[in-house]
Design an enzyme around this catalytic site. Structure first.
Site, PDB file in Angstrom:
ATOM      1  N   TYR A 142     -60.166  97.177   6.397  1.00  0.00           N
ATOM      2  CA  TYR A 142     -59.628  96.908   5.067  1.00  0.00           C
ATOM      3  C   TYR A 142     -60.417  97.630   3.970  1.00  0.00           C
ATOM      4  O   TYR A 142     -59.991  97.683   2.817  1.00  0.00           O
ATOM      5  CB  TYR A 142     -59.636  95.398   4.767  1.00  0.00           C
ATOM      6  CG  TYR A 142     -58.695  94.597   5.650  1.00  0.00           C
ATOM      7  CD1 TYR A 142     -57.580  95.179   6.237  1.00  0.00           C
ATOM      8  CD2 TYR A 142     -58.922  93.246   5.893  1.00  0.00           C
ATOM      9  CE1 TYR A 142     -56.733  94.440   7.048  1.00  0.00           C
ATOM     10  CE2 TYR A 142     -58.068  92.502   6.703  1.00  0.00           C
ATOM     11  CZ  TYR A 142     -56.981  93.105   7.276  1.00  0.00           C
ATOM     12  OH  TYR A 142     -56.131  92.386   8.066  1.00  0.00           O
ATOM     13  N   LYS A 192     -62.061  95.410  20.642  1.00  0.00           N
ATOM     14  CA  LYS A 192     -61.255  96.200  21.580  1.00  0.00           C
ATOM     15  C   LYS A 192     -62.114  97.381  22.031  1.00  0.00           C
ATOM     16  O   LYS A 192     -61.811  98.555  21.742  1.00  0.00           O
ATOM     17  CB  LYS A 192     -59.969  96.687  20.889  1.00  0.00           C
ATOM     18  CG  LYS A 192     -58.983  95.573  20.585  1.00  0.00           C
ATOM     19  CD  LYS A 192     -58.053  95.248  21.723  1.00  0.00           C
ATOM     20  CE  LYS A 192     -57.077  96.359  22.006  1.00  0.00           C
ATOM     21  NZ  LYS A 192     -56.245  96.064  23.207  1.00  0.00           N
ATOM     22  N   ASP A 225     -57.011  91.148  22.128  1.00  0.00           N
ATOM     23  CA  ASP A 225     -55.625  90.810  22.501  1.00  0.00           C
ATOM     24  C   ASP A 225     -55.621  89.723  23.580  1.00  0.00           C
ATOM     25  O   ASP A 225     -54.825  88.771  23.520  1.00  0.00           O
ATOM     26  CB  ASP A 225     -54.838  92.051  22.956  1.00  0.00           C
ATOM     27  CG  ASP A 225     -55.580  92.900  23.981  1.00  0.00           C
ATOM     28  OD1 ASP A 225     -56.799  92.702  24.169  1.00  0.00           O
ATOM     29  OD2 ASP A 225     -54.935  93.760  24.612  1.00  0.00           O
ATOM     30  N   ASP A 249     -58.749  88.168  10.879  1.00  0.00           N
ATOM     31  CA  ASP A 249     -57.651  87.775   9.997  1.00  0.00           C
ATOM     32  C   ASP A 249     -56.522  87.172  10.841  1.00  0.00           C
ATOM     33  O   ASP A 249     -55.987  86.093  10.542  1.00  0.00           O
ATOM     34  CB  ASP A 249     -57.169  89.039   9.262  1.00  0.00           C
ATOM     35  CG  ASP A 249     -56.330  88.739   8.045  1.00  0.00           C
ATOM     36  OD1 ASP A 249     -56.128  87.555   7.750  1.00  0.00           O
ATOM     37  OD2 ASP A 249     -55.872  89.692   7.391  1.00  0.00           O
ATOM     38  N   ASP A 253     -55.806  82.870  11.682  1.00  0.00           N
ATOM     39  CA  ASP A 253     -54.517  82.262  11.324  1.00  0.00           C
ATOM     40  C   ASP A 253     -53.830  81.685  12.557  1.00  0.00           C
ATOM     41  O   ASP A 253     -53.209  80.618  12.496  1.00  0.00           O
ATOM     42  CB  ASP A 253     -53.594  83.291  10.665  1.00  0.00           C
ATOM     43  CG  ASP A 253     -53.795  83.346   9.153  1.00  0.00           C
ATOM     44  OD1 ASP A 253     -54.769  82.730   8.674  1.00  0.00           O
ATOM     45  OD2 ASP A 253     -53.001  84.002   8.467  1.00  0.00           O
TER      46      ASP A 253
END
Ligand code: NAD
Length: 368
Positions: A142, A192, A225, A249, A253
């Site tokens: 970001y 990852k 993942d 993020d 959530d």
């Protein structure tokens, strides 16, 4: 001089409504448990824009940097949608996070047994769930450069860059290991590393900090993942999860929704330790200003009250009092008390924001 200093920023919409209930809780702890808070209140977001033409006045920023902890309600609302980007209410919150350098975002996913039916997962999968996601908050994709949309030949290309320095990974890893030591002593780091060099560095750096400083904590690694799948399959396998800004993020959530309503979710953002050894800290509910229910007494104050419980635990070293507050909330819910957002069964009359705050104060008194 008071033992703890706390800056309260109620903000907009339901922010001020839920903060009234937190003030009742703070008053209870001061009167009944001898906790000594110096509480000041100020403006943020749209409320600050209305008063000063800016979503965070410089004087408020100075106060935020000076206190032991900041507790924020919520910012934003339709009234401010057309403002220039630099004056939008959210900029006030972003400025706080940036200037306090809050790099470690704590998002608990905790399921109160009385609300296990609210999860989209089976009650036995979520009942008793208590995990903590630590998300790196100030770096990663970001913020990385280069970024932008450029033209290459006859088409446009969107670019963002994932970039982490070792020191950025080290400090958030330490934050996760420290937390684990206060909990079940287990950290799972997610990245990852199979496809991203930044993931390889992340894994190597977490391993290095673990071996050098936290070998007593159990550490595991998982690809992000696979972690998302495991969170939905059997979330109780985790204690503390540490991950980068982007994966955090999404994973925070995901984990949050395992537990039901937005009105129940607290958060903390921590920075480097101050001179007194406590981290710079901003506590806030995950929800926004909820303009659709503002002023109707329908807001659930529990997310904001649980954010204060996090402040008790992480800024004020009052873990036993934080436990008392969380247990009191559990007791209120298990007796069937519900705000509007928690209505599922028929025949329950919802409590107003204020009545829910009163019920929690009564439960605190019963805990003595
Ligand atoms: P929201 O979280 O405000 O509301 C989403 C839904 O959840 C609404 O139906 C609302 O009524 C409900 N809800 C939220 N909190 C609740 C509570 N405590 N009790 C009962 N119901 C609750 O999200 P939104 O509608 O997308 O955004 C509204 C405004 O809030 C926007 O201006 C947005 O930018 C802002 N916002 C601020 C923050 C923040 O301050 N950290 C976070 C998210 C959104």
């Amino acid at each position: 001089m008071a033992k703890f200093s706390l800056l309260i920023l109620p903000g907009d919409g339901i922010g001020p409504e839920v903060m009234v209930e937190v003030r009742k809780i703070i008053d209870w702890f001061m009167s009944n448990r001898g906790l000594d808070f110096d509480v000041t209140e100020d403006l943020v977001g749209g409320a600050a824009y209305d008063a000063h033409g800016t979503p965070l006045h410089d004087d408020t920023m100075v106060k935020a940097l000076d206190v032991d902890a900041v507790l924020l309600g919520a910012v934003g609302g339709p009234k401010y949608d057309d403002l220039d980007f630099s004056r939008k209410p959210e900029r006030g919150l972003l400025r706080l996070r940036k200037e306090m350098d809050l790099y470690s975002n704590l998002r608990p996913a905790q399921c109160f047994d009385a609300l296990a039916d609210f999860s989209s997962l089976k009650p036995e999968v979520v009942s008793g769930l208590d995990i903590m996601i630590v998300r790196e908050l100030t770096s990663g994709i970001y913020f990385g450069e280069p970024r932008g949309i450029i033209t290459e030949g006859n088409e446009r290309v969107g670019i963002n860059t994932q970039r982490y320095t070792e020191s950025e990974i080290e400090r958030v890893a330490r934050s996760a290991f420290e937390l684990a030591r206060r909990r079940d002593n287990r950290v799972c780091s997610m990245e990852k590393a199979n496809v991203m060099e930044s993931g390889v560095l992340w894994r190597e750096t977490v391993d290095k900090i673990h071996q050098a400083e936290y070998s007593d904590v159990e550490l595991s690694h998982m690809y992000a993942d696979a972690g998302a799948m495991q969170l939905c399959r059997w979330p109780k396998q985790f204690d503390v999860i540490v991950t980068d800004n982007l994966f955090g993020d999404i994973l925070s959530d995901t984990a949050a929704m395992l537990t039901g309503s937005l009105g129940m979710l607290p958060s903390a953002s921590l920075g480097a330790p101050m001179e007194n050894g406590r981290p710079k800290a901003l506590y806030e509910p995950v929800h926004g200003s909820a303009p659709d229910i503002t002023g109707q007494g329908k807001a659930n104050p529990i997310a904001c009250i649980l954010s204060f419980a996090m402040a008790l635990r992480y800024s004020f070293d009052e873990g036993a009092e934080a436990d008392r507050l969380e247990q009191s909330i559990e007791n209120v819910l298990s007796k069937g008390a519900r705000t509007h957002d928690l209505l599922g069964e028929e025949g329950i009359t919802p409590l107003s924001t204020s009545k829910m705050g009163d019920a929690i104060v009564d439960a605190l008194t019963e805990s003595l």
